[in-house]
Scaffold this active site. Structure first.
Site, mmCIF file in Angstrom:
data_model
loop_
_atom_site.group_PDB
_atom_site.id
_atom_site.type_symbol
_atom_site.label_atom_id
_atom_site.label_comp_id
_atom_site.label_asym_id
_atom_site.label_seq_id
_atom_site.Cartn_x
_atom_site.Cartn_y
_atom_site.Cartn_z
ATOM 1 N N GLU A 127 -11.232 0.642 -25.153
ATOM 2 C CA GLU A 127 -10.297 0.613 -24.029
ATOM 3 C C GLU A 127 -11.085 0.099 -22.843
ATOM 4 O O GLU A 127 -12.128 0.667 -22.513
ATOM 5 C CB GLU A 127 -9.854 2.041 -23.706
ATOM 6 N N ARG A 151 -18.416 11.315 -34.945
ATOM 7 C CA ARG A 151 -18.903 10.810 -33.655
ATOM 8 C C ARG A 151 -20.384 11.121 -33.488
ATOM 9 O O ARG A 151 -20.893 12.091 -34.035
ATOM 10 C CB ARG A 151 -18.147 11.471 -32.496
ATOM 11 N N LYS A 202 -16.283 9.239 -20.868
ATOM 12 C CA LYS A 202 -16.031 8.310 -19.768
ATOM 13 C C LYS A 202 -15.717 9.056 -18.485
ATOM 14 O O LYS A 202 -16.073 8.609 -17.401
ATOM 15 C CB LYS A 202 -14.837 7.432 -20.125
HETATM 16 P P1 ATP Z 1 -14.719 8.497 -24.686
HETATM 17 O O1 ATP Z 1 -14.346 9.659 -25.535
HETATM 18 O O2 ATP Z 1 -16.170 8.419 -24.356
HETATM 19 O O3 ATP Z 1 -13.861 8.343 -23.485
HETATM 20 P P2 ATP Z 1 -13.223 6.706 -26.376
HETATM 21 O O4 ATP Z 1 -13.314 7.068 -27.787
HETATM 22 O O5 ATP Z 1 -11.977 7.047 -25.675
HETATM 23 O O6 ATP Z 1 -14.510 7.239 -25.606
HETATM 24 P P3 ATP Z 1 -12.793 3.889 -26.715
HETATM 25 O O7 ATP Z 1 -12.982 2.820 -25.726
HETATM 26 O O8 ATP Z 1 -11.446 4.209 -27.187
HETATM 27 O O9 ATP Z 1 -13.509 5.188 -26.131
HETATM 28 O O10 ATP Z 1 -13.787 3.667 -27.932
HETATM 29 C C1 ATP Z 1 -13.843 2.519 -28.752
HETATM 30 C C2 ATP Z 1 -14.367 2.924 -30.088
HETATM 31 O O11 ATP Z 1 -15.642 3.560 -29.968
HETATM 32 C C3 ATP Z 1 -13.454 3.905 -30.767
HETATM 33 O O12 ATP Z 1 -13.282 3.485 -32.104
HETATM 34 C C4 ATP Z 1 -14.191 5.211 -30.688
HETATM 35 O O13 ATP Z 1 -13.875 6.016 -31.772
HETATM 36 C C5 ATP Z 1 -15.642 4.766 -30.717
HETATM 37 N N1 ATP Z 1 -16.522 5.762 -30.093
HETATM 38 C C6 ATP Z 1 -16.519 6.171 -28.818
HETATM 39 N N2 ATP Z 1 -17.440 7.134 -28.624
HETATM 40 C C7 ATP Z 1 -18.051 7.343 -29.817
HETATM 41 C C8 ATP Z 1 -19.097 8.215 -30.293
HETATM 42 N N3 ATP Z 1 -19.703 9.076 -29.472
HETATM 43 N N4 ATP Z 1 -19.471 8.125 -31.589
HETATM 44 C C9 ATP Z 1 -18.879 7.258 -32.398
HETATM 45 N N5 ATP Z 1 -17.893 6.417 -32.040
HETATM 46 C C10 ATP Z 1 -17.472 6.455 -30.767
HETATM 47 MG MG MG Z 2 -10.160 6.158 -26.988
#
Ligand code: ATP
Ligand code: MG
Length: 551
Positions: A31, A260, A270
């Site tokens: 995102e 994760r 974030k």
């Molecule tokens: P956050 O929880 O930090 O706000 P998010 O998952 O909402 O992060 P996105 O921009 O949607 O952030 O993430 C893009 C991809 O990165 C998604 O497939 C998400 O699952 C993966 N991702 C984000 N953080 C992690 C993590 N700590 N470990 C593994 N994959 C991750």
């Molecule tokens: Mg997300």
């Protein structure tokens, strides 16, 4: 680099062998509402390395269907970070580019009697949804006719209704044990300016509807996501099946979840990163203390160190927490042979070698990296005036373990001569301002001299050729203790997370550019910072020479 190997790779292999898929196509779908962090690196490395290992490819798709928080700054930041890691997406797509096709699929669901326009407010929808132990209740608007739903949905799209006045919901099962299946909302109304679409759309698809469709439109074979989407998979499949994806494309995507990545003493959400930036606790998303990819880059982490770190943590269907030292280990492994090892004197004190001729400079040969012959060599200056580290001198040698300079004690200035300290000058407060010493001309390092052993080896920088430098050393941004574990993260901030020291580096660094990596002899791994200017160079400490190593 290590080869990727995990349960997803096994599944892909099976799918290729059984003929279920012809090639492996993955996507990384961030995102664009923040910069990428080290947790994202797991998703990036996993998607790109897996597809590559089967000769397939990966798309970058900006999941920009949630317009309220998105920004072009983040789009370019994400593209830059991916390129820095060395990954080139086959295509760069935007979820919002599929708004028209997504809308058509919503109309298809309405026509099949599988979606309806609801007038319940968001609060009412939550109330009707039920709980884990209680089934939900049908909305009073659930049984609208197909014609009415088509008309209302069209009117939603035309902008006839206010934000939140109506939603489009899938008609599935309000008593499903999986709450995600209780008539999930598929579209909501938002009169807002979208960063790419402007005001063209005022209805926006929800993630659970948009994502499986975007995967389908791009021909993604394996849609990898983190574990929290586990109980959304049934809905993912429901959307793919009921939107008749296989009929249209002759193939369909499958969602696979992985654990994760968490790192000790490191918060990656974030919300937290944004709060640090907004409250000016850090200088920006690229502050070297931040766990963002741009922060780690500025801190001195290399793409290979990050990729190897991610691969070394493995992958499973369990969320994992890795000690922060593992990342440092990966950096040391990567740079041990690659980084040159110049002299930098942090917190200097001047030494005058009284029996060395004033005005004379010798240029002595020094290997760039004594563990890697291919790194070549350079010349370092030596003269009557040199700087050493204040920490490398003590007036009276305290014990046998002191392997540095002291009055009456002889040490080797690395790659130069043996010197013996003879006296000191001090200011009014008793601080040493100058150390007097003598040198032995017979002991030049390249002379093969071995008649006696010095009391240790210390490094130095010659005074007239020295370049002024600032050294920034870091501690974790957060301190987590038993006592503060329940506090808000803003109250766990480490007040001493940055230390600034001054000193000098040798003249061979005069043309250094930001992101040049070094191992400063006896000090640690450092990287040149963008804050360097004509007055002084700035270096960030990436990590120490050894885990937990302190001089
Ligand atoms: P956050 O929880 O930090 O706000 P998010 O998952 O909402 O992060 P996105 O921009 O949607 O952030 O993430 C893009 C991809 O990165 C998604 O497939 C998400 O699952 C993966 N991702 C984000 N953080 C992690 C993590 N700590 N470990 C593994 N994959 C991750
Ligand atoms: Mg997300």
């Amino acid at each position: 680099m290590a080869e990727i190997n995990n349960f997803i790779k096994t599944k892909m292999q099976e799918d290729l062998e059984s003929g279920a898929v012809k090639e492996i196509i993955t996507r990384f779908p961030p995102e664009p509402n923040a910069y990428l962090h080290i947790g994202h690196a797991r998703a990036i490395v996993t998607n790109f390395e897996l597809a590559k290992s089967f000769g397939g490819y990966t798309n970058l798709r900006f999941d920009d269907t949630n317009p309220a928080k998105e920004d072009k700054e983040f789009v370019s930041g994400i593209i830059e970070d991916l390129a820095w890691l060395g990954y080139k997406p086959k295509n760069v797509f935007y979820g919002s580019d599929y708004f028209e096709k997504t809308y058509e699929k919503a109309v298809l669901l309405i026509k099949k009697g599988l979606a309806y326009v609801d007038d319940l407010s968001q609060e009412e929808i939550s109330k009707y949804r039920g709980t884990l132990s209680e089934p939900g209740k049908n909305s009073p608007y659930r049984d609208r006719t197909i014609e009415e739903n088509l008309r209302l949905f069209e009117e939603m799209k035309e902008g006839k209704y206010k934000d939140g006045e109506k939603t489009l919901r899938a008609k599935i099962d309000m008593s499903s044990p999986n709450i995600n299946m209780r008539d999930p909302v598929m579209y909501r109304i938002l009169h807002i300016n979208h960063h790419r679409q402007g005001t063209k759309w005022c209805i926006f698809p929800m993630y659970d509807f948009a994502h499986p469709l975007q995967d389908s439109f791009e021909g993604i074979t394996h849609s990898l996501c983190s574990l929290e989407y586990d109980n959304h998979r049934v809905l993912y499949d429901w959307v793919v099946e009921n939107c008749e994806i296989e009929k249209e494309f002759n193939s369909r995507p499958h969602q696979i979840e992985f654990g994760r990545l968490n790192i000790t003493n490191t918060i990656m959400s974030k919300r937290y990163l944004r709060a640090l930036v907004d409250s000016k606790k850090v200088s920006g998303y690229d502050d070297p203390r931040m766990p963002t990819l741009c922060g780690l880059r500025r801190r001195g982490y290399t793409p290979d160190s990050i990729k190897n770190f991610i691969l070394s943590t493995g992958l499973s269907r369990i969320n994992s927490t890795v000690p922060e030292e593992t990342l440092e280990e990966a950096l040391r492994d990567d740079l041990k042979l690659k980084a040159n090892r110049p002299n930098a004197v942090i917190n200097p004190v001047e030494v005058v070698i009284d029996n060395y001729p004033e005005g004379q400079i010798e240029w002595l040969d020094a290997p760039n990296n004594q563990e890697n012959e291919e790194a070549g060599s350079r010349k370092i200056a030596f003269s009557r005036h040199v700087y050493i580290e204040r920490e490398d001198f003590i007036e009276e040698k305290p014990n046998k373990k002191w392997k540095r300079l002291a009055l009456g004690v002889e040490v080797r200035l690395m790659r130069a001569y043996f010197i013996t300290a003879t006296s000191v000058e001090k200011d009014n407060e008793g601080n040493i301002t100058l150390i007097h010493a003598t040198y032995d001309p017979a002991t030049r390092s390249d002379s093969g001299f071995n008649e006696r052993k010095p009391n240790g080896n210390i490094h130095f920088v010659e005074k007239s050729t020295a370049i002024k430098a600032e050294f920034r050393q870091y501690e974790p941004l957060l301190i987590e203790t038993e006592e503060n574990k329940d506090l808000d993260f803003m109250e766990k901030l480490n007040p001493n997370s940055i230390h600034i020291s001054n000193g000098f580096v040798e003249s061979s660094l005069k043309d250094t550019k930001p992101l040049d990596h070094f191992q400063f002899i006896r000090n640690g791994y450092y990287v040149t910072d963008i804050d360097s200017n004509d007055e002084r160079l700035v270096f960030n400490e990436t990590c120490g020479l050894k885990s937990g190593f302190k001089l």
